[in-house]
Design a protein around this motif. Structure first.
Motif, PDB file in Angstrom:
ATOM      1  N   ASN A 140      78.107  56.950  39.016  1.00 46.52           N
ATOM      2  CA  ASN A 140      78.384  57.865  37.911  1.00 46.52           C
ATOM      3  C   ASN A 140      79.577  57.421  37.068  1.00 46.52           C
ATOM      4  O   ASN A 140      80.030  58.166  36.208  1.00 46.52           O
ATOM      5  N   ARG A 141      80.078  56.217  37.349  1.00 49.61           N
ATOM      6  CA  ARG A 141      81.168  55.685  36.530  1.00 49.61           C
ATOM      7  C   ARG A 141      80.571  55.191  35.216  1.00 49.61           C
ATOM      8  O   ARG A 141      79.742  54.281  35.211  1.00 49.61           O
ATOM      9  N   PRO A 142      80.950  55.779  34.080  1.00 48.57           N
ATOM     10  CA  PRO A 142      80.240  55.466  32.828  1.00 48.57           C
ATOM     11  C   PRO A 142      80.527  54.061  32.319  1.00 48.57           C
ATOM     12  O   PRO A 142      81.643  53.554  32.437  1.00 48.57           O
ATOM     13  N   GLY A 143      79.484  53.447  31.746  1.00 48.55           N
ATOM     14  CA  GLY A 143      79.677  52.174  31.075  1.00 48.55           C
ATOM     15  C   GLY A 143      80.492  52.356  29.810  1.00 48.55           C
ATOM     16  O   GLY A 143      81.380  51.578  29.493  1.00 48.55           O
ATOM     17  N   ASN A 144      80.154  53.398  29.055  1.00 48.40           N
ATOM     18  CA  ASN A 144      80.906  53.763  27.861  1.00 48.40           C
ATOM     19  C   ASN A 144      81.151  55.265  27.929  1.00 48.40           C
ATOM     20  O   ASN A 144      80.204  56.057  27.837  1.00 48.40           O
ATOM     21  N   ALA A 145      82.394  55.664  28.116  1.00 49.05           N
ATOM     22  CA  ALA A 145      82.717  57.075  28.364  1.00 49.05           C
ATOM     23  C   ALA A 145      82.312  57.963  27.190  1.00 49.05           C
ATOM     24  O   ALA A 145      81.809  59.075  27.385  1.00 49.05           O
ATOM     25  N   HIS A 146      82.526  57.502  25.970  1.00 48.74           N
ATOM     26  CA  HIS A 146      82.197  58.321  24.798  1.00 48.74           C
ATOM     27  C   HIS A 146      80.687  58.519  24.679  1.00 48.74           C
ATOM     28  O   HIS A 146      80.210  59.629  24.408  1.00 48.74           O
ATOM     29  N   TRP A 147      79.934  57.459  24.872  1.00 40.44           N
ATOM     30  CA  TRP A 147      78.480  57.531  24.800  1.00 40.44           C
ATOM     31  C   TRP A 147      77.942  58.435  25.907  1.00 40.44           C
ATOM     32  O   TRP A 147      77.047  59.251  25.690  1.00 40.44           O
ATOM     33  N   ALA A 148      78.507  58.316  27.103  1.00 38.29           N
ATOM     34  CA  ALA A 148      78.079  59.162  28.218  1.00 38.29           C
ATOM     35  C   ALA A 148      78.373  60.627  27.921  1.00 38.29           C
ATOM     36  O   ALA A 148      77.556  61.515  28.220  1.00 38.29           O
ATOM     37  N   ALA A 149      79.543  60.911  27.341  1.00 43.74           N
ATOM     38  CA  ALA A 149      79.911  62.293  27.030  1.00 43.74           C
ATOM     39  C   ALA A 149      78.994  62.884  25.969  1.00 43.74           C
ATOM     40  O   ALA A 149      78.571  64.040  26.071  1.00 43.74           O
ATOM     41  N   VAL A 150      78.666  62.103  24.947  1.00 42.65           N
ATOM     42  CA  VAL A 150      77.791  62.591  23.876  1.00 42.65           C
ATOM     43  C   VAL A 150      76.405  62.909  24.424  1.00 42.65           C
ATOM     44  O   VAL A 150      75.837  63.975  24.163  1.00 42.65           O
ATOM     45  N   MET A 151      75.848  62.008  25.220  1.00 37.85           N
ATOM     46  CA  MET A 151      74.494  62.193  25.716  1.00 37.85           C
ATOM     47  C   MET A 151      74.409  63.320  26.742  1.00 37.85           C
ATOM     48  O   MET A 151      73.504  64.151  26.691  1.00 37.85           O
ATOM     49  N   SER A 152      75.351  63.357  27.681  1.00 40.29           N
ATOM     50  CA  SER A 152      75.296  64.433  28.676  1.00 40.29           C
ATOM     51  C   SER A 152      75.590  65.778  28.032  1.00 40.29           C
ATOM     52  O   SER A 152      75.011  66.811  28.408  1.00 40.29           O
ATOM     53  N   GLY A 153      76.501  65.792  27.026  1.00 45.14           N
ATOM     54  CA  GLY A 153      76.748  67.024  26.296  1.00 45.14           C
ATOM     55  C   GLY A 153      75.507  67.494  25.554  1.00 45.14           C
ATOM     56  O   GLY A 153      75.197  68.690  25.526  1.00 45.14           O
ATOM     57  N   GLY A 154      74.779  66.553  24.972  1.00 46.25           N
ATOM     58  CA  GLY A 154      73.529  66.903  24.300  1.00 46.25           C
ATOM     59  C   GLY A 154      72.509  67.470  25.268  1.00 46.25           C
ATOM     60  O   GLY A 154      71.805  68.437  24.952  1.00 46.25           O
ATOM     61  N   ARG A 155      72.420  66.893  26.463  1.00 51.46           N
ATOM     62  CA  ARG A 155      71.483  67.425  27.456  1.00 51.46           C
ATOM     63  C   ARG A 155      71.884  68.826  27.904  1.00 51.46           C
ATOM     64  O   ARG A 155      71.031  69.676  28.151  1.00 51.46           O
ATOM     65  N   ASN A 156      73.187  69.068  28.002  1.00 49.74           N
ATOM     66  CA  ASN A 156      73.649  70.420  28.351  1.00 49.74           C
ATOM     67  C   ASN A 156      73.194  71.436  27.303  1.00 49.74           C
ATOM     68  O   ASN A 156      72.740  72.536  27.633  1.00 49.74           O
ATOM     69  N   LEU A 157      73.331  71.093  26.029  1.00 47.77           N
ATOM     70  CA  LEU A 157      72.934  72.009  24.962  1.00 47.77           C
ATOM     71  C   LEU A 157      71.424  72.207  24.949  1.00 47.77           C
ATOM     72  O   LEU A 157      70.936  73.310  24.670  1.00 47.77           O
ATOM     73  N   LEU A 158      70.672  71.149  25.250  1.00 51.26           N
ATOM     74  CA  LEU A 158      69.221  71.291  25.327  1.00 51.26           C
ATOM     75  C   LEU A 158      68.824  72.217  26.466  1.00 51.26           C
ATOM     76  O   LEU A 158      67.895  73.023  26.336  1.00 51.26           O
ATOM     77  N   ARG A 159      69.519  72.098  27.605  1.00 55.10           N
ATOM     78  CA  ARG A 159      69.225  73.001  28.717  1.00 55.10           C
ATOM     79  C   ARG A 159      69.493  74.451  28.314  1.00 55.10           C
ATOM     80  O   ARG A 159      68.739  75.363  28.665  1.00 55.10           O
ATOM     81  N   ALA A 160      70.596  74.657  27.590  1.00 59.26           N
ATOM     82  CA  ALA A 160      70.911  76.011  27.144  1.00 59.26           C
ATOM     83  C   ALA A 160      69.826  76.545  26.215  1.00 59.26           C
ATOM     84  O   ALA A 160      69.464  77.721  26.269  1.00 59.26           O
ATOM     85  N   ALA A 161      69.282  75.670  25.359  1.00 61.28           N
ATOM     86  CA  ALA A 161      68.269  76.099  24.402  1.00 61.28           C
ATOM     87  C   ALA A 161      66.907  76.288  25.043  1.00 61.28           C
ATOM     88  O   ALA A 161      66.135  77.161  24.640  1.00 61.28           O
ATOM     89  N   GLN A 162      66.576  75.480  26.054  1.00 62.81           N
ATOM     90  CA  GLN A 162      65.204  75.438  26.557  1.00 62.81           C
ATOM     91  C   GLN A 162      64.981  76.181  27.860  1.00 62.81           C
ATOM     92  O   GLN A 162      63.828  76.447  28.221  1.00 62.81           O
ATOM     93  N   LEU A 163      66.038  76.514  28.581  1.00 61.16           N
ATOM     94  CA  LEU A 163      65.853  77.173  29.867  1.00 61.16           C
ATOM     95  C   LEU A 163      66.128  78.668  29.810  1.00 61.16           C
ATOM     96  O   LEU A 163      66.266  79.313  30.842  1.00 61.16           O
ATOM     97  N   GLY A 164      66.198  79.214  28.600  1.00 64.43           N
ATOM     98  CA  GLY A 164      66.502  80.637  28.469  1.00 64.43           C
ATOM     99  C   GLY A 164      65.513  81.533  29.185  1.00 64.43           C
ATOM    100  O   GLY A 164      65.881  82.519  29.801  1.00 64.43           O
TER     101      GLY A 164
END
Length: 556
Positions: free
Chosen positions: A100-124
């Motif tokens: 789980n050590r990111p290759g690129n911390a910023h890219w990892a944060a953007v993508m995982s943050g996006g997945r979090n928002l998708l979960r919030a939108a789709q798992l209601g």
């Protein structure tokens, strides 16, 4: 607090709890593999490899095809050890955090943050899908000769009467939900590297719609029911225990000596209603055995309970994560692709691995493996059908006809945790409008596809001087991909009314032809799924009551 603001990565409470969790994992790895766990594991693999090279060759190994070899069939002994070693290394990397050590911390944060928002939108509204947990809990209990209804009864007590709250606290079965605020997110996603703000938002939505509370109650109920069942059997010797339970224990290095230790009267917990329980935490406090011996038994006792909980309520387990992530790291192109592709597929994968481990127990107990799996699939299909119909009512539609193979195929997929794939049994698009490839690739790619469908055709029409539907497409995109949308879940009528009174009216404002699009969608649904809307899109109030007789289809 000032020091934490300057240097901390989370609030102080979470920092302390995360430290406890990290220390517990370190201790567990050292107990299993020595003071240098990675080196100890490599030594174990080398010992196995040497033994494999000295063992007889398998004359049938060359007769298998590539697919069979991929799943471990037809391998020579050293090839099997190599496959086992690769799995062990991948799982160790997840446990240590190396994977789980990111290759690129910023890219990892953007993508995982996006997945979090998708979960919030789709798992209601995904709480309805948790009905599939019930047959899984019952069949897991039946496999170890336990009353299948005992954990369900305990769940009802916990959820509706709060009778077992003090028992759960004393026995420590609620500690996981305190130690991991993202317990439900972890069940569906497995993301470790993620921004705190989006993680909190996703967790808030899952708490608001009840998924976190239900998961906590389910896990606590299964653990308490198991301890109560074993306390009822405390008067039996190990050889007198039911065969299914003995096989479950033996395959996890728990035998007669350990059973005699945990069933001793002095380590049996008595709850406030007089019920008896066997529990590792209580055992460790009350045991009169030498400290090291009591520690060892308590840890393996706890592992038995955790394994049964995982069998009952599949989560994104270590085996499932390693199978999805293929040894990749976040913040890399490959790592982010497989993490996005694996969204929501964790429970299904974990259940598959659970079945493989359960087959070993059933075989040793001489129980019928096909009968067990068939019973589980049948029960999950029935709950899948219930879930599909409940969601239809929640969405303002009549019940779907249940006299078609496509419906029962969708019900089987729904019960197994892949409900969205059931859409393709009756239609060439998913419920969100995406194709099969987008759905398999994961919600992140579906989001990109939705954005493309909202923007590109309208841009092309604008360049060609043709009529555009940008307003309609933008509202539709925002409606289904907006993380705030899930905050309106609440009771189903409230959520449905919000859709009709806010989103539909908003679409009217930006799209004068909205009613035509809704009529086309209604005809398409009638043609492909066989049901109509009792609360039609755009209406300020329901047109009628739901048609419950529609389940009969052509037989009405």
């Amino acid at each position: 607090m000032d020091y934490n603001d300057a240097f901390g990565a989370a609030n102080p409470f979470e920092a302390v709890i995360n430290q406890f969790s990290s220390m517990a994992r370190d201790i567990a790895r050292m107990r299993a593999f020595g003071p240098n766990p990675k080196a100890g594991m490599e030594n174990a693999i080398q010992v196995l490899d040497k033994a494999a090279h000295l063992s007889p060759r398998d004359p049938r190994a060359g007769d298998t095809n590539t697919l069979q070899k991929a799943v471990g069939i037809g391998l020579q002994p050293e090839e099997r050890v190599q496959a086992i070693g690769d799995k062990a290394r991948a799982r160790m990397a997840l446990l240590t955090g190396e994977a789980n050590r990111p290759g690129n911390a910023h890219w990892a944060a953007v993508m995982s943050g996006g997945r979090n928002l998708l979960r919030a939108a789709q798992l209601g509204r995904a709480v309805a899908s948790m009905a599939a947990d019930l047959p899984s809990i019952q069949m897991a209990a039946a496999a170890i000769d336990m009353n299948p209804n005992a954990p369900i009864k305990e769940f009802m007590k916990s959820a509706f009467t709060n009778m077992s709250a003090r028992t759960a606290r004393d026995l420590g079965v609620i500690m996981e939900s305190h130690a991991r605020a993202s317990i439900t997110t972890a069940r569906t996603a497995g993301d470790i590297w993620q921004p705190e703000m989006t993680s909190r938002f996703s967790n808030f939505v899952l708490r608001a719609n009840g998924m976190t509370a239900i998961t906590n109650h389910e896990k606590g109920a299964v653990a308490i029911a198991l301890g109560s069942d074993w306390a009822d059997k405390a008067g039996l010797s190990f050889d007198q225990l039911p065969e299914g339970l003995r096989a479950f224990m033996r395959n996890r290095d728990f035998g007669s000596a350990e059973w005699d230790a945990i069933r001793a009267p002095e380590v049996t917990y008595t709850d406030y209603a007089g019920g008896k329980h066997l529990n590792p935490n209580w055992f460790r406090v009350k045991s009169k055995l030498p400290e090291a011996q009591a520690d060892d038994i308590a840890i393996r006792f706890g592992a038995l309970i955790e394994d049964h909980v995982e069998m009952s309520i599949p989560s994104f387990s270590l085996a499932g994560q390693s199978a999805v992530q293929f040894g990749t790291r976040p913040g890399t192109w490959g790592g982010e692709f497989v993490r996005s592709m694996g969204m929501y597929k964790g429970p299904m994968l974990s259940q598959m691995f659970n079945m493989l481990r359960r087959a070993r127990d059933l075989k040793q107990a001489k129980y019928s493996i096909p009968l067990f799996i068939g019973g589980l699939v049948a029960m999950q299909t029935i709950t899948g059908a219930f879930t599909i119909q409940l969601k239809e009512i929640w969405k303002g539609r009549d019940l779907r006809p249940m006299n078609t193979l496509s419906f029962w195929g969708a019900a089987m997929l729904q019960g197994g945790g892949l409900g969205i794939l059931g859409d393709f049994l009756s239609s060439n698009t998913s419920r969100a409008g995406g194709g099969f490839t987008e759905t398999v690739a994961g919600p992140a790619f579906g989001f990109i596809g939705d954005a493309g469908r909202a923007i590109l055709p309208n841009a092309a029409a604008l360049l060609n001087g043709e009529e555009t539907h940008f307003g309609r497409d933008l509202v539709q995109f925002t409606r289904y991909n907006n993380p705030l949308a899930s905050l309106t879940v609440g009771p189903a009528p409230v959520s449905l009314a919000f859709d009709r009174l806010f989103w539909d009216q908003f679409q009217y404002l930006v799209d004068p032809d909205a009613h035509k699009a809704w009529r086309r969608q209604e005809r398409k649904r009638q043609r492909e799924f066989g049901n109509s809307s009792w609360y039609p899109s755009g209406s300020l109030s329901p047109a009628r009551a739901p048609d419950l007789t529609n389940i009969l289809g052509d037989a009405r």
